[in-house]
Every structure is written in structure tokens, then in C-alpha cells.
Design a protein around this motif. Structure first.
Motif: not given
Length: 85
Positions: A32-61
Motif C-alpha cells: 500500500h502506498l498513499a498520496g495526499a492532496g488539498h484544495a482551498c476555494r478562494n472566497p471570491a470564486d463561485p462554489q463549484v465543489p467538483e473543481i475542488g474535488d478534481e484539484l485535490a484528487a489530481a494533487r493526491a495522484l
């Protein structure tokens, strides 16, 4: 021919404007190996949860890929070192 199956699971958690992802690689020999990723939405940006999911997942990969390269480099060094002969 030998076929192998490796599985990567991505676990995503959201807490307000922050998204965290963990990518876990499992192999048939129970490695087993694991990687971690995070994303933080800028409060001025619209709320689109999929974008945070994609960015955090890409960083984890990407983190997982780096860890896999490190593990393979260490394994190569062990196999090719004069003390392993």
C-alpha cells in the motif's frame, strides 16, 4: 503473459471551502502506498465543489506518483548494490 491488477482508491472529504483527497494504491502482494492532496476555494470564486474535488484528487495522484517513483528507486538501489550480490 502475466496480468496484474493494481487498484487506486481516492477518498475525498470536504470541510467548508477546503477539500482533501487521499489516493491509496493497493497491489496484489498487499503493498500500500498513499498520496495526499488539498484544495482551498478562494472566497471570491463561485462554489463549484467538483473543481475542488478534481484539484485535490489530481494533487493526491501526483503525490502518489512521486512516492511510487521513490519506492521504485529505492528498490532498484537495493537490487543493484554490491552488497545484494
Amino acid at each position: 503473459m502475466l496480468a496484474k491488477r493494481w487498484t487506486v482508491q481516492i477518498h475525498i472529504t470536504e470541510d467548508g471551502d477546503t477539500t482533501a483527497a487521499r489516493a491509496v494504491l493497493s497491489t496484489e502482494d498487499r503493498t500500500h502506498l498513499a498520496g495526499a492532496g488539498h484544495a482551498c476555494r478562494n472566497p471570491a470564486d463561485p462554489q463549484v465543489p467538483e473543481i475542488g474535488d478534481e484539484l485535490a484528487a489530481a494533487r493526491a495522484l501526483a503525490d502518489l506518483a512521486g512516492r511510487l517513483l521513490t519506492a521504485s528507486s529505492q528498490n532498484i538501489a537495493q537490487v543493484t548494490s554490491p552488497t545484494s550480490w
